[in-house]
Design a protein around this motif. Structure first.
Motif, PDB file in Angstrom:
ATOM      1  N   GLY A   1       0.673  -1.041  -0.072  1.00  0.00           N
ATOM      2  CA  GLY A   1       0.154  -0.254   0.173  1.00  0.00           C
ATOM      3  C   GLY A   1       1.178   1.340   0.104  1.00  0.00           C
ATOM      4  O   GLY A   1       0.573   2.825  -0.305  1.00  0.00           O
ATOM      5  N   LEU A   2       2.193   1.126   0.440  1.00  0.00           N
ATOM      6  CA  LEU A   2       2.708   2.688   0.524  1.00  0.00           C
ATOM      7  C   LEU A   2       3.672   2.587  -0.990  1.00  0.00           C
ATOM      8  O   LEU A   2       4.036   3.542  -1.459  1.00  0.00           O
ATOM      9  N   VAL A   3       3.558   1.904  -1.866  1.00  0.00           N
ATOM     10  CA  VAL A   3       4.144   1.791  -2.589  1.00  0.00           C
ATOM     11  C   VAL A   3       3.838   2.893  -3.511  1.00  0.00           C
ATOM     12  O   VAL A   3       2.410   3.152  -3.894  1.00  0.00           O
ATOM     13  N   GLY A   4       4.091   3.935  -4.330  1.00  0.00           N
ATOM     14  CA  GLY A   4       3.981   5.540  -5.076  1.00  0.00           C
ATOM     15  C   GLY A   4       3.400   6.430  -4.288  1.00  0.00           C
ATOM     16  O   GLY A   4       3.506   7.458  -4.781  1.00  0.00           O
ATOM     17  N   THR A   5       3.922   6.225  -2.650  1.00  0.00           N
ATOM     18  CA  THR A   5       3.649   7.524  -2.216  1.00  0.00           C
ATOM     19  C   THR A   5       5.000   8.091  -1.308  1.00  0.00           C
ATOM     20  O   THR A   5       6.262   7.695  -1.408  1.00  0.00           O
ATOM     21  N   CYS A   6       4.690   8.676  -1.105  1.00  0.00           N
ATOM     22  CA  CYS A   6       6.196  10.059  -0.277  1.00  0.00           C
ATOM     23  C   CYS A   6       5.936  10.210   1.182  1.00  0.00           C
ATOM     24  O   CYS A   6       4.666  10.001   1.486  1.00  0.00           O
ATOM     25  N   PHE A   7       6.586  10.843   1.702  1.00  0.00           N
ATOM     26  CA  PHE A   7       6.599  10.621   3.412  1.00  0.00           C
ATOM     27  C   PHE A   7       7.852  11.468   3.273  1.00  0.00           C
ATOM     28  O   PHE A   7       8.897  11.937   2.740  1.00  0.00           O
ATOM     29  N   TYR A   8       7.472  12.869   4.152  1.00  0.00           N
ATOM     30  CA  TYR A   8       8.090  14.177   4.729  1.00  0.00           C
ATOM     31  C   TYR A   8       8.287  14.729   5.774  1.00  0.00           C
ATOM     32  O   TYR A   8       8.200  14.639   6.735  1.00  0.00           O
TER      33      TYR A   8
ATOM     34  N   GLU B   1      12.940  13.802   2.112  1.00  0.00           N
ATOM     35  CA  GLU B   1      12.110  13.148   1.492  1.00  0.00           C
ATOM     36  C   GLU B   1      12.019  12.175   0.920  1.00  0.00           C
ATOM     37  O   GLU B   1      12.620  11.297   0.238  1.00  0.00           O
ATOM     38  N   TYR B   2      10.924  10.938   1.877  1.00  0.00           N
ATOM     39  CA  TYR B   2      11.081   9.251   1.375  1.00  0.00           C
ATOM     40  C   TYR B   2      10.069   8.772   0.581  1.00  0.00           C
ATOM     41  O   TYR B   2       8.953   9.163   1.164  1.00  0.00           O
ATOM     42  N   CYS B   3      10.194   8.306  -0.644  1.00  0.00           N
ATOM     43  CA  CYS B   3       9.575   7.320  -1.326  1.00  0.00           C
ATOM     44  C   CYS B   3       9.315   6.383  -0.815  1.00  0.00           C
ATOM     45  O   CYS B   3      11.076   5.749  -1.480  1.00  0.00           O
ATOM     46  N   TYR B   4       8.900   5.992  -1.340  1.00  0.00           N
ATOM     47  CA  TYR B   4       8.530   3.917  -0.545  1.00  0.00           C
ATOM     48  C   TYR B   4       9.608   3.560  -2.050  1.00  0.00           C
ATOM     49  O   TYR B   4       9.176   4.044  -2.861  1.00  0.00           O
ATOM     50  N   GLN B   5       9.976   2.472  -1.753  1.00  0.00           N
ATOM     51  CA  GLN B   5      11.093   1.566  -2.725  1.00  0.00           C
ATOM     52  C   GLN B   5      11.434   2.593  -3.910  1.00  0.00           C
ATOM     53  O   GLN B   5      11.595   1.964  -5.024  1.00  0.00           O
ATOM     54  N   LYS B   6      11.796   3.916  -3.729  1.00  0.00           N
ATOM     55  CA  LYS B   6      12.240   4.701  -4.183  1.00  0.00           C
ATOM     56  C   LYS B   6      13.608   5.369  -4.329  1.00  0.00           C
ATOM     57  O   LYS B   6      14.773   5.035  -4.354  1.00  0.00           O
TER      58      LYS B   6
ATOM     59  N   TYR C   1      17.110   3.135  -4.164  1.00  0.00           N
ATOM     60  CA  TYR C   1      16.246   1.660  -3.973  1.00  0.00           C
ATOM     61  C   TYR C   1      16.399   0.717  -5.310  1.00  0.00           C
ATOM     62  O   TYR C   1      16.053   0.875  -5.823  1.00  0.00           O
ATOM     63  N   ASN C   2      17.538  -0.636  -4.953  1.00  0.00           N
ATOM     64  CA  ASN C   2      17.332  -1.087  -6.350  1.00  0.00           C
ATOM     65  C   ASN C   2      16.316  -2.517  -5.557  1.00  0.00           C
ATOM     66  O   ASN C   2      16.970  -3.114  -4.759  1.00  0.00           O
TER      67      ASN C   2
END
Length: 166
Positions: free
Chosen positions: A25-32, A41-46, A67-68
């Motif tokens: 559910g966190l895919v495509g979301t970012c948190f500040y 800026e943390y973007c899940y799996q990015k 993320y790799n």
């Protein structure tokens, strides 16, 4: 067959067993998170980026980890020896950040996901554990249903009370 809402307790739905599946559910979301001069800026799996803005322009920016999926390695669930009911946390590793002036290596990051039933998805803390190596602690209710994040119930002891004579 339909999707088993309980995460496949029958053992048929093995796809739901990884912690990452619970976090989908966190895919495509970012948190500040703002800490002093820096905004994170943390973007899940990015990625995790650290930047400073003036008049909506980034005047300084560092990538603390990318993320790799190929280099992520096997799933790791570790635990803090803490007094908390469930001190388990799930680790995702991010590498390939902006080159560190001190070490000449790219910055890297560990994200520690912890179950927080009473919380929204939120960055709890960001620390530089050693030079250019960062740890981001992320609280999420999403993993609380995963078997390895269940609170331990065997700690409950019954307490019997007796009246004391005056």
């Amino acid at each position: 067959g339909g999707i088993n809402a309980d995460g496949g307790l029958g053992g048929t739905n093995l796809a739901k067993n990884t912690v990452a599946d619970y976090l989908s559910g966190l895919v495509g979301t970012c948190f500040y998170r703002v800490e002093g001069w820096w905004t994170y800026e943390y973007c899940y799996q990015k990625h995790l980026k650290q930047f400073h803005q003036e008049n909506n322009v980034n005047t300084a920016e560092f990538v603390l980890g990318m993320y790799n999926a190929g280099a992520a390695g096997p799933e790791a669930i570790l635990s803090d020896d803490g007094g908390k009911e469930s001190a388990a946390y799930y680790v995702q590793r991010y590498g390939g950040g902006t080159e560190c002036d001190v070490t000449g290596e790219p910055r890297s990051l560990e994200v520690h996901f912890k179950c927080a039933t009473d919380s929204l998805n939120v960055i709890a803390s960001i620390k530089e554990r050693s030079t250019c190596k960062y740890v981001l602690v992320f609280y999420t209710p999403l993993i609380c249903n995963h078997p390895q994040f269940q609170p331990k119930h065997d700690v409950i002891r019954s307490i019997e009370c007796y009246p004391v004579a005056d």
